[in-house]
Enzyme design. Structure first.
Site, PDB file in Angstrom:
ATOM      1  CD  GLU A 289       0.117  -1.374   3.174  1.00 30.91           C
ATOM      2  OE1 GLU A 289       0.305  -2.320   2.391  1.00 30.91           O
ATOM      3  OE2 GLU A 289       0.209  -1.484   4.412  1.00 30.91           O
ATOM      4  CG  HIS A 313      -5.860  -5.717   1.132  1.00 30.77           C
ATOM      5  ND1 HIS A 313      -6.370  -6.390   2.222  1.00 30.77           N
ATOM      6  CD2 HIS A 313      -4.605  -5.364   1.471  1.00 30.77           C
ATOM      7  CE1 HIS A 313      -5.460  -6.440   3.176  1.00 30.77           C
ATOM      8  NE2 HIS A 313      -4.361  -5.828   2.743  1.00 30.77           N
ATOM      9  CD  GLU A 314      -2.183  -4.069  -0.917  1.00 36.24           C
ATOM     10  OE1 GLU A 314      -1.831  -3.322   0.016  1.00 36.24           O
ATOM     11  OE2 GLU A 314      -2.167  -5.311  -0.809  1.00 36.24           O
ATOM     12  CG  HIS A 317      -3.383  -1.102   3.638  1.00 39.91           C
ATOM     13  ND1 HIS A 317      -3.377  -1.328   4.996  1.00 39.91           N
ATOM     14  CD2 HIS A 317      -3.105  -2.296   3.063  1.00 39.91           C
ATOM     15  CE1 HIS A 317      -3.112  -2.621   5.221  1.00 39.91           C
ATOM     16  NE2 HIS A 317      -2.952  -3.223   4.066  1.00 39.91           N
ATOM     17  CD  GLU A 336      -2.045  -5.714   6.285  1.00 37.29           C
ATOM     18  OE1 GLU A 336      -3.020  -5.882   5.527  1.00 37.29           O
ATOM     19  OE2 GLU A 336      -1.037  -5.059   5.967  1.00 37.29           O
ATOM     20  CG  ASP A 393       9.155 -11.155   6.859  1.00 36.28           C
ATOM     21  OD1 ASP A 393       8.129 -10.543   6.540  1.00 36.28           O
ATOM     22  OD2 ASP A 393       9.867 -11.798   6.062  1.00 36.28           O
ATOM     23  CE1 TYR A 401      -3.237  -9.018   5.086  1.00 37.28           C
ATOM     24  CE2 TYR A 401      -1.863 -10.084   6.739  1.00 37.28           C
ATOM     25  CZ  TYR A 401      -1.989  -9.270   5.628  1.00 37.28           C
ATOM     26  OH  TYR A 401      -0.878  -8.708   5.067  1.00 37.28           O
TER      27      TYR A 401
HETATM   28  N1  BES Z   1       0.844  -4.503   3.813  1.00 40.97           N
HETATM   29  C1  BES Z   1       0.635  -5.772   3.251  1.00 40.97           C
HETATM   30  C2  BES Z   1       1.899  -6.434   2.775  1.00 40.97           C
HETATM   31  C3  BES Z   1       2.930  -6.727   3.843  1.00 40.97           C
HETATM   32  C4  BES Z   1       2.569  -7.160   5.084  1.00 40.97           C
HETATM   33  C5  BES Z   1       4.261  -6.578   3.551  1.00 40.97           C
HETATM   34  C6  BES Z   1       3.544  -7.404   6.045  1.00 40.97           C
HETATM   35  C7  BES Z   1       5.208  -6.844   4.488  1.00 40.97           C
HETATM   36  C8  BES Z   1       4.853  -7.248   5.751  1.00 40.97           C
HETATM   37  C9  BES Z   1      -0.354  -5.730   2.092  1.00 40.97           C
HETATM   38  O1  BES Z   1      -1.349  -4.793   2.248  1.00 40.97           O
HETATM   39  C10 BES Z   1      -1.032  -7.069   2.014  1.00 40.97           C
HETATM   40  O2  BES Z   1      -1.683  -7.437   2.944  1.00 40.97           O
HETATM   41  N2  BES Z   1      -0.871  -7.769   0.904  1.00 40.97           N
HETATM   42  C11 BES Z   1      -1.452  -9.077   0.678  1.00 40.97           C
HETATM   43  C12 BES Z   1      -2.614  -8.993  -0.274  1.00 40.97           C
HETATM   44  C13 BES Z   1      -3.938  -8.793   0.330  1.00 40.97           C
HETATM   45  C14 BES Z   1      -5.021  -8.877  -0.731  1.00 40.97           C
HETATM   46  C15 BES Z   1      -4.262  -9.690   1.485  1.00 40.97           C
HETATM   47  C16 BES Z   1      -0.414  -9.957   0.030  1.00 40.97           C
HETATM   48  O3  BES Z   1       0.634  -9.451  -0.326  1.00 40.97           O
HETATM   49  O4  BES Z   1      -0.677 -11.140  -0.144  1.00 40.97           O
HETATM   50 ZN    ZN Z   2      -2.693  -5.296   3.745  1.00 40.44          ZN
END
Ligand code: BES
Ligand code: ZN
Length: 621
Positions: A289, A313-314, A317, A336, A393, A401
């Site tokens: 995002e 989703h993005e 954010h 999230e 991580d 989520y």
């Molecule tokens: N902000 C997240 C990506 C993220 C989370 C990067 C934690 C690094 C650490 C992003 O908004 C996200 O949740 N992306 C998901 C897709 C979404 C549709 C659930 C993904 O990348 O799978």
């Molecule tokens: Zn996200």
């Protein structure tokens, strides 16, 4: 809960420049303090960043200076500390004078603090530095690793704690600053950031950026490549490599409407433009995002607009996360969970309830599976996370989520949609450009929505959701009318009905996912062949479907799908798709040598973080 909700005042003394008297100061130490930054920017004011960098694609090196405007008058700290990870620091200049900087101890996943001696009046700190090929946030792509295969490409992925690997910064989500940047790139390439962006490649190869709203470091982003732009409407557009820009423009036809829909739900979009860039296939996640410019995986380009809820989703954010930001990574569900909920509300407005209920149900299944995997009593299944002492991580899961969004859905169901919507709109509005932790949110919820209603509290059971493991009994579940029909078809097939005769005509990607997810672990070869001939799963261009099919193929040793799976693994870098396939291969001896051989062939196509997580999977077994 109150035990989380207090401030402990600790008296600390600090020595400021030696000709000044010793000052005793009170620095509030918050038990919710961010354990993932080595910076002390919670005790001085970080105002603005002026970044001036050169991107050298040949040598895989970013170099230049980061000039921070600071205000140290409140606590007169003797040293200001910034986060760094594998950065080369050449020199540091404070208010025009070169100063002697020091490094703190290296902490394996946090990097090391860069400590800079200052006075109470120091206003500017210029750090001359370089970041290289070993920066965790950066993926440097050779031309053959891009879609068009003509030019090199670079992009960043700063969340959660990797901004520090490409610029010296105070890398905690609770610390915000505005920024300007000047970025020089090789001739013929375009640079984009999480800021006001250019639309065209220019001859000077120098691009200027302004982000005039305060953002945390994890939202710092940069992409450099042979990138084209196409407008969608007056405030939205798409960027991608030239060879796929038209496909991308078609897939994202509705992002303008998406922004308007989101605004109707929770208030005006505060960031000016909303654009999306589709990155080369190695992008390790689905989407990121970055303010004003969402970074997206090319795997959403399914050719039928069926995966665009990822963009919803993005975009969401832009409120939950970018406007109101989790204070620490232990409060990640505020980013999230809210965004997942918001994403589904946007999708419901645009695609209807029965469609969105499928997303809720797939999410619920993910939640069940994830809790099973982590253990029903695992601390990692609380909403309030406990990541101190760990790389955030490593603690990444579906819990923030799905448990997060289901918790919000439960509140919505209990108070009614109109009330909950106006509550959320005020929540975003009142905390815009600010930081929020779990306890502050719960207190806001109590004051503005629950208002001491004990019957309501009893129905919701906040503590069971936030400070306890597993899935609470009152977890809501969506209607699954459309999935019932899918289940009937699956049962017909398992009872012997030929695949061609199944009633699948109006199925969307989500129905196919339900169909495949619920297949038994073992299928006969002739069943696999029947499915494949009827539905062409092995050839699917839809990454969600292909990924699931390859997983079933591995479980059943269906070798016909292996060449296509090899191609898939050669290009797709999204961890969500890679990890299950590598994990499944590692379950057998034959499979693990296959996994290792495939990894050796293609590891350079994967982002450093994806390589790291696959190595972990392969070394665990
Ligand atoms: N902000 C997240 C990506 C993220 C989370 C990067 C934690 C690094 C650490 C992003 O908004 C996200 O949740 N992306 C998901 C897709 C979404 C549709 C659930 C993904 O990348 O799978
Ligand atoms: Zn996200």
């Amino acid at each position: 809960m109150t035990k989380y909700n207090f401030f402990l005042l600790v008296i600390m003394s600090a020595f400021i420049a030696c000709n000044n008297p010793v000052k005793t100061i009170n620095i509030p130490i918050d038990p919710n303090k961010d354990a993932h930054t080595l910076s002390n920017a919670d005790s001085f004011e970080l105002k603005h960043l002026d970044l001036d960098i050169n991107v050298d694609m040949d040598n895989k090196r970013i170099s230049g200076k980061a000039v921070w405007s600071v205000d140290n008058s409140k606590y007169a700290l003797p040293k200001l500390k910034f986060d760094t990870y594998n950065l080369l620091i050449d020199s540091v200049v404070a208010d025009g004078k070169k100063v002697k900087f020091e490094f703190g101890d290296t902490i394996i996943y946090l990097g090391r603090a860069l400590a800079i001696p200052v006075t109470e009046t120091t206003k500017s700190i210029a750090v001359y530095y370089a970041a290289g090929a070993n920066a965790k946030a950066l993926q440097w792509l050779e031309p053959q690793q891009t879609h068009d295969k003509k030019f090199p490409f670079l992009y960043t992925q700063s969340e959660s704690i990797y901004a520090r690997s490409w610029l010296p910064c105070a890398d905690g989500p609770g610390i915000r600053f505005t920024y300007n940047a000047r970025v020089k790139v090789p001739h013929g390439l375009l640079a984009l950031m999480s800021a006001d962006n250019p639309e065209q490649i220019n001859d000077s190869s120098i691009y200027h950026f302004v982000m005039d709203k305060p953002v945390p470091a994890y939202l710092m982003a940069l992409a450099v490549g042979d990138i084209a732009f196409k407008s969608v409407d007056s405030r939205t557009g798409v960027y991608a490599e030239k060879g796929m820009i038209d496909k991308v423009r078609w897939e994202f036809e509705n992002i303008g409407n998406m922004v308007t829909t989101a605004e109707k739900l929770y208030g005006s979009y505060r960031w000016g433009r909303y654009d999306v860039i589709v990155l080369p296939p190695g992008f390790p996640i689905g989407g990121m995002e970055n303010p004003k410019l969402t970074f997206s995986t090319p795997t959403v380009i399914a050719g039928d607009r069926s995966l665009v809820s990822l963009i919803a989703h993005e975009l969401a954010h832009s409120w939950s996360g970018n406007l109101v930001t989790n204070a620490t990574w232990n409060d990640f569900w505020l980013n999230e969970g809210f965004t997942n909920y918001f994403e589904r509300r946007i999708t419901e407005e645009m695609m209807g309830k029965s469609y969105t209920d499928m997303l809720w149900e797939l999410g619920y299944q993910d939640l069940i599976d994830n809790v099973k995997e982590l253990g029903a009593t695992s601390r990692d299944t609380w909403l309030k996370d406990s990541l101190n002492g760990r790389d955030p991580d490593d603690g990444f899961s579906d819990i923030p989520y799905e448990k997060g969004s289901h918790f919000l859905k439960l509140i919505e169901l209990n108070v009614g949609r109109p009330k909950f919507d106006s509550f959320l709109a005020s929540y975003f509005n009142e905390h815009a450009f600010k930081t929020m932790n779990t306890e502050q949110f719960l207190s806001y919820l109590n004051t503005h929505l629950i208002k001491g209603d004990t019957a309501l509290l009893h129905k919701i059971q906040i503590n069971m959701w936030v400070y306890a493991p597993g899935i609470p009994e009152n977890c809501p579940r969506a209607d699954s009318e459309r999935f019932m029909k899918v289940n009937t078809q699956r049962i017909n097939f398992l009872k012997g009905m030929p695949a061609k005769q199944l009633a699948v005509n109006d199925w969307t990607t989500h129905e196919w996912l339900q169909f495949l997810r619920k297949m038994p672990d073992t299928l006969l070869l002739k069943q696999m062949e029947d499915l494949d001939v009827a539905f062409k799963f092995t050839q699917s261009k839809n990454a969600e479907i292909a990924d699931l099919w390859f997983l079933i193929a591995l479980k059943n040793n269906y070798t016909t799908a292996y060449p296509a799976m090899d191609t898939f693994l050669s290009s797709v870098g999204r961890r969500k798709f890679l990890e299950p396939l590598y994990g499944e291969m590692m379950k057998t001896e034959k499979g693990s040598s296959m996994a290792k051989a495939i990894f050796l062939k293609y590891r350079n196509n994967y982002h450093p973080l994806a390589q790291e997580s696959l190595l972990k999977i392969m070394n665990k077994k």
